[in-house]
Design an enzyme around this catalytic site. Structure first.
Site, PDB file in Angstrom:
ATOM      1  N   SER A   1       0.837  -1.210   0.000  1.00 25.53           N
ATOM      2  CA  SER A   1       0.000   0.000   0.000  1.00 25.53           C
ATOM      3  C   SER A   1       0.872   1.261   0.000  1.00 25.53           C
ATOM      4  CB  SER A   1      -0.991   0.001   1.169  1.00 25.53           C
ATOM      5  OG  SER A   1      -0.331   0.165   2.389  1.00 25.53           O
TER       6      SER A   1
ATOM      7  N   HIS B   1       8.183   3.200   9.514  1.00 27.11           N
ATOM      8  CA  HIS B   1       7.864   2.279  10.610  1.00 27.11           C
ATOM      9  C   HIS B   1       6.579   2.747  11.301  1.00 27.11           C
ATOM     10  CE1 HIS B   1       8.673  -0.725  13.655  1.00 27.11           C
ATOM     11  NE2 HIS B   1       8.317   0.172  14.544  1.00 27.11           N
TER      12      HIS B   1
HETATM   13  C1  GAR Z   1       3.624  -0.624   6.828  1.00 23.68           C
HETATM   14  O1  GAR Z   1       2.689  -0.330   7.832  1.00 23.68           O
HETATM   15  C2  GAR Z   1       5.030  -0.330   7.300  1.00 23.68           C
HETATM   16  O2  GAR Z   1       5.094   0.764   8.171  1.00 23.68           O
HETATM   17  C3  GAR Z   1       5.375  -1.599   8.026  1.00 23.68           C
HETATM   18  O3  GAR Z   1       4.853  -2.615   7.197  1.00 23.68           O
HETATM   19  C4  GAR Z   1       3.669  -2.132   6.558  1.00 23.68           C
HETATM   20  C5  GAR Z   1       3.725  -2.470   5.089  1.00 23.68           C
HETATM   21  O4  GAR Z   1       2.491  -2.198   4.480  1.00 23.68           O
HETATM   22  N1  GAR Z   1       6.788  -1.738   8.204  1.00 23.68           N
HETATM   23  C6  GAR Z   1       7.358  -2.262   9.289  1.00 23.68           C
HETATM   24  O5  GAR Z   1       6.729  -2.743  10.223  1.00 23.68           O
HETATM   25  C7  GAR Z   1       8.887  -2.253   9.281  1.00 23.68           C
HETATM   26  N2  GAR Z   1       9.410  -2.596  10.560  1.00 23.68           N
HETATM   27  P1  GAR Z   1       2.361  -2.102   2.897  1.00 23.68           P
HETATM   28  O6  GAR Z   1       2.986  -3.365   2.290  1.00 23.68           O
HETATM   29  O7  GAR Z   1       0.886  -2.062   2.649  1.00 23.68           O
HETATM   30  O8  GAR Z   1       3.071  -0.848   2.429  1.00 23.68           O
END
Ligand code: GAR
Length: 192
Positions: free
Chosen positions: A13, A109
């Protein structure tokens, strides 16, 4: 135009939000490459649909982290990448990748670091009962979510909020904060 490599492991996303900002003209960059360590991740399909070239690999096919990271370094250099954007890339960056790109790798994060580093930051904050959490964009160093903070934004946690509602609020903030922060770095010339 700044050339971005987006690294993701899951839904993508944040990858979407970056593409959208570019299409709207609020982010003056191009996503030159997607790097993904999970061949079945949804973000891989999204990249295909958008025509973003991708390097998708299975870490299990490599004996050591250095091996896939040196391959990644080769690809990033070949593509003349200016900034590496970690967007839900659930893997620590090792020396092999960090050294040649130090100061050029940023991460998002889902908490107000230094609170709740590591996995499931949203669940950690929710379970801790904090009333304010949020999102952090930071430079990547050798530690886990320890690099210098670039930007943060807050999310208030009300007593009625469920974990899912918190997650939605956090994601909304991420999708605004990440493209904005990348644009600021680019205008300050920190991407070249
Ligand atoms: C996001 O919320 C990001 O902040 C988190 O993973 C998600 C990925 O969502 N990252 C971490 O936790 C890193 N430690 P997405 O694939 O929908 O962008």
């Amino acid at each position: 135009k700044a050339k971005l490599a987006v690294f993701a492991s899951g839904t993508g996303s944040n990858y979407d939000a970056i593409i959208e900002a570019i299409n709207k003209g609020t982010l003056d960059a191009e996503v030159t490459l997607l790097v993904c360590d999970r061949p079945k991740a949804r973000v891989v399909e999204k990249a295909k649909r958008n025509g973003t070239p991708s390097f998708v690999f299975d870490p299990k096919q490599y004996a050591k982290k250095e091996m896939f990271e040196s391959k990644i370094v080769e690809i990033l250099k070949e593509a003349e990448i200016d900034l590496v954007i970690l967007a839900g890339y659930m893997r620590l960056i090792g020396k092999t990748l960090l050294q040649p790109f130090e100061g050029k790798i940023i991460n998002i994060h889902p908490s107000l670091l230094p609170s709740f580093p590591g996995l499931d930051a949203i669940g950690q904050a929710f379970n801790a009962g904090v009333k304010v959490s949020g999102v952090t964009v930071h430079y990547v160093d050798a530690g886990m979510d320890t690099g210098k903070i670039i930007a943060q934004d807050i999310v208030n946690i009300t007593d009625e909020m469920t974990r899912e509602e918190l997650q939605n609020e956090i994601q909304k903030v991420e999708h605004k904060l990440y493209p904005e922060t990348i644009q600021k770095l680019i205008s300050r010339g920190e991407s070249s």
